[in-house]
Design a protein around this motif. Structure first.
Motif, PDB file in Angstrom:
ATOM      1  N   PRO A   1       0.824  -1.215   0.000  1.00  0.00           N
ATOM      2  CA  PRO A   1       0.000   0.000   0.000  1.00  0.00           C
ATOM      3  C   PRO A   1       0.860   1.268   0.000  1.00  0.00           C
ATOM      4  CG  PRO A   1      -0.761  -1.551   1.663  1.00  0.00           C
ATOM      5  CD  PRO A   1       0.522  -2.094   1.118  1.00  0.00           C
ATOM      6  N   ARG A   2       0.337   2.305  -0.590  1.00  0.00           N
ATOM      7  CA  ARG A   2       1.061   3.568  -0.704  1.00  0.00           C
ATOM      8  C   ARG A   2       1.427   4.142   0.667  1.00  0.00           C
ATOM      9  NH1 ARG A   2      -1.106   7.804  -4.837  1.00  0.00           N
ATOM     10  NH2 ARG A   2      -1.850   5.782  -5.474  1.00  0.00           N
ATOM     11  N   GLY A   3       0.551   4.014   1.650  1.00  0.00           N
ATOM     12  CA  GLY A   3       0.828   4.531   2.991  1.00  0.00           C
ATOM     13  C   GLY A   3       2.031   3.851   3.629  1.00  0.00           C
ATOM     14  N   VAL A   4       2.161   2.555   3.412  1.00  0.00           N
ATOM     15  CA  VAL A   4       3.303   1.812   3.936  1.00  0.00           C
ATOM     16  C   VAL A   4       4.587   2.293   3.276  1.00  0.00           C
ATOM     17  CG1 VAL A   4       4.384  -0.475   4.002  1.00  0.00           C
ATOM     18  CG2 VAL A   4       1.968  -0.218   4.590  1.00  0.00           C
ATOM     19  N   ARG A   5       4.548   2.437   1.965  1.00  0.00           N
ATOM     20  CA  ARG A   5       5.752   2.899   1.245  1.00  0.00           C
ATOM     21  C   ARG A   5       6.109   4.331   1.627  1.00  0.00           C
ATOM     22  NH1 ARG A   5       4.330   1.693  -4.734  1.00  0.00           N
ATOM     23  NH2 ARG A   5       2.569   2.762  -3.931  1.00  0.00           N
ATOM     24  N   LEU A   6       5.105   5.158   1.886  1.00  0.00           N
ATOM     25  CA  LEU A   6       5.365   6.539   2.301  1.00  0.00           C
ATOM     26  C   LEU A   6       6.057   6.568   3.666  1.00  0.00           C
ATOM     27  CD1 LEU A   6       5.098   9.575   1.843  1.00  0.00           C
ATOM     28  CD2 LEU A   6       2.840   9.430   2.907  1.00  0.00           C
ATOM     29  N   ARG A   7       5.559   5.766   4.611  1.00  0.00           N
ATOM     30  CA  ARG A   7       6.206   5.687   5.928  1.00  0.00           C
ATOM     31  C   ARG A   7       7.657   5.247   5.809  1.00  0.00           C
ATOM     32  NH1 ARG A   7       1.812   2.252   8.918  1.00  0.00           N
ATOM     33  NH2 ARG A   7       0.292   3.115   7.531  1.00  0.00           N
ATOM     34  N   LEU A   8       7.890   4.269   4.953  1.00  0.00           N
ATOM     35  CA  LEU A   8       9.258   3.776   4.772  1.00  0.00           C
ATOM     36  C   LEU A   8      10.151   4.829   4.115  1.00  0.00           C
ATOM     37  CD1 LEU A   8       8.272   0.209   3.650  1.00  0.00           C
ATOM     38  CD2 LEU A   8       9.483   0.793   5.750  1.00  0.00           C
ATOM     39  N   ALA A   9       9.613   5.564   3.161  1.00  0.00           N
ATOM     40  CA  ALA A   9      10.395   6.624   2.519  1.00  0.00           C
ATOM     41  C   ALA A   9      10.726   7.723   3.535  1.00  0.00           C
ATOM     42  CB  ALA A   9       9.632   7.203   1.329  1.00  0.00           C
ATOM     43  N   LEU A  10       9.769   8.067   4.388  1.00  0.00           N
ATOM     44  CA  LEU A  10      10.035   9.064   5.429  1.00  0.00           C
ATOM     45  C   LEU A  10      11.071   8.553   6.421  1.00  0.00           C
ATOM     46  CD1 LEU A  10       6.430  10.419   6.091  1.00  0.00           C
ATOM     47  CD2 LEU A  10       8.330  11.608   4.961  1.00  0.00           C
ATOM     48  N   LEU A  11      11.014   7.270   6.731  1.00  0.00           N
ATOM     49  CA  LEU A  11      12.013   6.687   7.633  1.00  0.00           C
ATOM     50  C   LEU A  11      13.399   6.769   7.003  1.00  0.00           C
ATOM     51  CD1 LEU A  11      12.831   5.108  10.173  1.00  0.00           C
ATOM     52  CD2 LEU A  11      12.262   3.017   8.927  1.00  0.00           C
ATOM     53  N   LEU A  12      13.517   6.422   5.731  1.00  0.00           N
ATOM     54  CA  LEU A  12      14.810   6.509   5.057  1.00  0.00           C
ATOM     55  C   LEU A  12      15.323   7.953   5.024  1.00  0.00           C
ATOM     56  CD1 LEU A  12      14.287   4.003   2.110  1.00  0.00           C
ATOM     57  CD2 LEU A  12      15.824   3.731   4.067  1.00  0.00           C
ATOM     58  N   ALA A  13      14.424   8.908   4.809  1.00  0.00           N
ATOM     59  CA  ALA A  13      14.825  10.319   4.821  1.00  0.00           C
ATOM     60  C   ALA A  13      15.311  10.726   6.211  1.00  0.00           C
ATOM     61  CB  ALA A  13      13.660  11.196   4.383  1.00  0.00           C
ATOM     62  N   TYR A  14      14.614  10.269   7.248  1.00  0.00           N
ATOM     63  CA  TYR A  14      15.049  10.580   8.613  1.00  0.00           C
ATOM     64  C   TYR A  14      16.439  10.008   8.891  1.00  0.00           C
ATOM     65  CZ  TYR A  14      15.700  10.108  13.587  1.00  0.00           C
ATOM     66  OH  TYR A  14      16.251  10.131  14.833  1.00  0.00           O
ATOM     67  N   LEU A  15      16.663   8.778   8.474  1.00  0.00           N
ATOM     68  CA  LEU A  15      17.958   8.146   8.712  1.00  0.00           C
ATOM     69  C   LEU A  15      19.079   8.829   7.936  1.00  0.00           C
ATOM     70  CD1 LEU A  15      16.883   4.407   8.739  1.00  0.00           C
ATOM     71  CD2 LEU A  15      17.513   5.831  10.706  1.00  0.00           C
ATOM     72  N   ALA A  16      18.765   9.396   6.785  1.00  0.00           N
ATOM     73  CA  ALA A  16      19.782  10.083   5.991  1.00  0.00           C
ATOM     74  C   ALA A  16      20.078  11.486   6.522  1.00  0.00           C
ATOM     75  CB  ALA A  16      19.323  10.169   4.536  1.00  0.00           C
ATOM     76  N   PHE A  17      19.178  12.036   7.318  1.00  0.00           N
ATOM     77  CA  PHE A  17      19.355  13.380   7.858  1.00  0.00           C
ATOM     78  C   PHE A  17      20.520  13.375   8.841  1.00  0.00           C
ATOM     79  CE2 PHE A  17      17.883  17.096  10.416  1.00  0.00           C
ATOM     80  CZ  PHE A  17      17.838  18.007   9.377  1.00  0.00           C
ATOM     81  N   PRO A  18      21.469  14.279   8.701  1.00  0.00           N
ATOM     82  CA  PRO A  18      22.697  14.217   9.508  1.00  0.00           C
ATOM     83  C   PRO A  18      22.547  14.641  10.967  1.00  0.00           C
ATOM     84  CG  PRO A  18      22.751  16.124   8.067  1.00  0.00           C
ATOM     85  CD  PRO A  18      21.511  15.353   7.711  1.00  0.00           C
ATOM     86  N   ILE A  19      21.465  15.300  11.323  1.00  0.00           N
ATOM     87  CA  ILE A  19      21.303  15.781  12.696  1.00  0.00           C
ATOM     88  C   ILE A  19      20.360  14.844  13.445  1.00  0.00           C
ATOM     89  CG2 ILE A  19      20.509  17.692  14.126  1.00  0.00           C
ATOM     90  CD1 ILE A  19      21.196  19.531  11.748  1.00  0.00           C
ATOM     91  N   ASP A  20      20.805  14.344  14.602  1.00  0.00           N
ATOM     92  CA  ASP A  20      19.969  13.472  15.428  1.00  0.00           C
ATOM     93  C   ASP A  20      18.968  14.299  16.223  1.00  0.00           C
ATOM     94  OD1 ASP A  20      21.104  11.115  14.673  1.00  0.00           O
ATOM     95  OD2 ASP A  20      22.413  10.941  16.413  1.00  0.00           O
ATOM     96  N   LEU A  21      17.781  13.751  16.418  1.00  0.00           N
ATOM     97  CA  LEU A  21      16.798  14.415  17.270  1.00  0.00           C
ATOM     98  C   LEU A  21      17.195  14.326  18.737  1.00  0.00           C
ATOM     99  CD1 LEU A  21      13.479  13.217  15.616  1.00  0.00           C
ATOM    100  CD2 LEU A  21      14.506  15.481  15.514  1.00  0.00           C
ATOM    101  N   ILE A  22      17.852  13.236  19.107  1.00  0.00           N
ATOM    102  CA  ILE A  22      18.303  13.048  20.477  1.00  0.00           C
ATOM    103  C   ILE A  22      19.830  13.108  20.469  1.00  0.00           C
ATOM    104  CG2 ILE A  22      18.215  11.560  22.502  1.00  0.00           C
ATOM    105  CD1 ILE A  22      15.441  12.454  21.491  1.00  0.00           C
ATOM    106  N   PRO A  23      20.431  14.108  21.114  1.00  0.00           N
ATOM    107  CA  PRO A  23      21.899  14.200  21.122  1.00  0.00           C
ATOM    108  C   PRO A  23      22.550  12.982  21.763  1.00  0.00           C
ATOM    109  CG  PRO A  23      20.885  16.204  22.000  1.00  0.00           C
ATOM    110  CD  PRO A  23      19.796  15.197  21.835  1.00  0.00           C
ATOM    111  N   ASP A  24      23.750  12.667  21.306  1.00  0.00           N
ATOM    112  CA  ASP A  24      24.442  11.464  21.767  1.00  0.00           C
ATOM    113  C   ASP A  24      24.819  11.494  23.241  1.00  0.00           C
ATOM    114  OD1 ASP A  24      24.198  10.338  19.302  1.00  0.00           O
ATOM    115  OD2 ASP A  24      26.191  10.920  18.628  1.00  0.00           O
TER     116      ASP A  24
END
Length: 138
Positions: free
Chosen positions: A62-85
């Motif tokens: 389903p498109r919604g599943v693929r959209l969630r996965l694409a957003l997850l991949l974009a989040y993982l590629a983003f260089p800044i963490d939401l929670i500092p190390d």
């Protein structure tokens, strides 16, 4: 008073971002895998990333599943963490926790056969993935 509206707006925006970040931190602490599952999730991360990519490019899902996965991949590629190390446990594990939380949702919608078909790792790794996401192991 007229010249201070921008300062008041800036303070309100900073407060709202702090509250949103605090809610995210609490949510991640609640949904994190318990016990040794977090360590296993970190070890499975390369296979899970390949799984996410394969599932995101599967046109049968389903498109919604693929959209969630694409957003997850974009989040993982983003260089800044939401929670500092420097934040204990969550700082280094925020990516694994977010991947696990998203996969819990995605695999329930995609179904066990789709996830199994795209799993690139070992059978033992798939069993760990099932435990992390709440999928049945049979």
């Amino acid at each position: 008073m007229t010249g201070r509206w921008w300062l008041d707006t800036l303070i309100a925006l900073a407060a709202a971002l702090l509250v949103a970040w605090s809610i995210l931190l609490i949510t991640l602490a609640i949904v994190r895998p318990r016990g040794g599952l977090l360590r296993e999730a970190l070890r499975l991360l390369p296979d899970v990333l390949r799984l996410v990519h394969r599932l995101a490019s599967d046109p049968d899902l389903p498109r919604g599943v693929r959209l969630r996965l694409a957003l997850l991949l974009a989040y993982l590629a983003f260089p800044i963490d939401l929670i500092p190390d420097f934040i204990p446990v969550l700082g280094y594990a925020d990516d694994a926790i977010i991947v696990t939380a998203v996969l819990r949702s995605v695999v329930r919608h995609a179904g066990l056969p789709a996830v199994r078909r795209h799993w690139p790792g070992t059978d033992d790794g798939f069993l760990v993935l099932c435990r992390l996401t709440g999928l049945p192991t049979s």
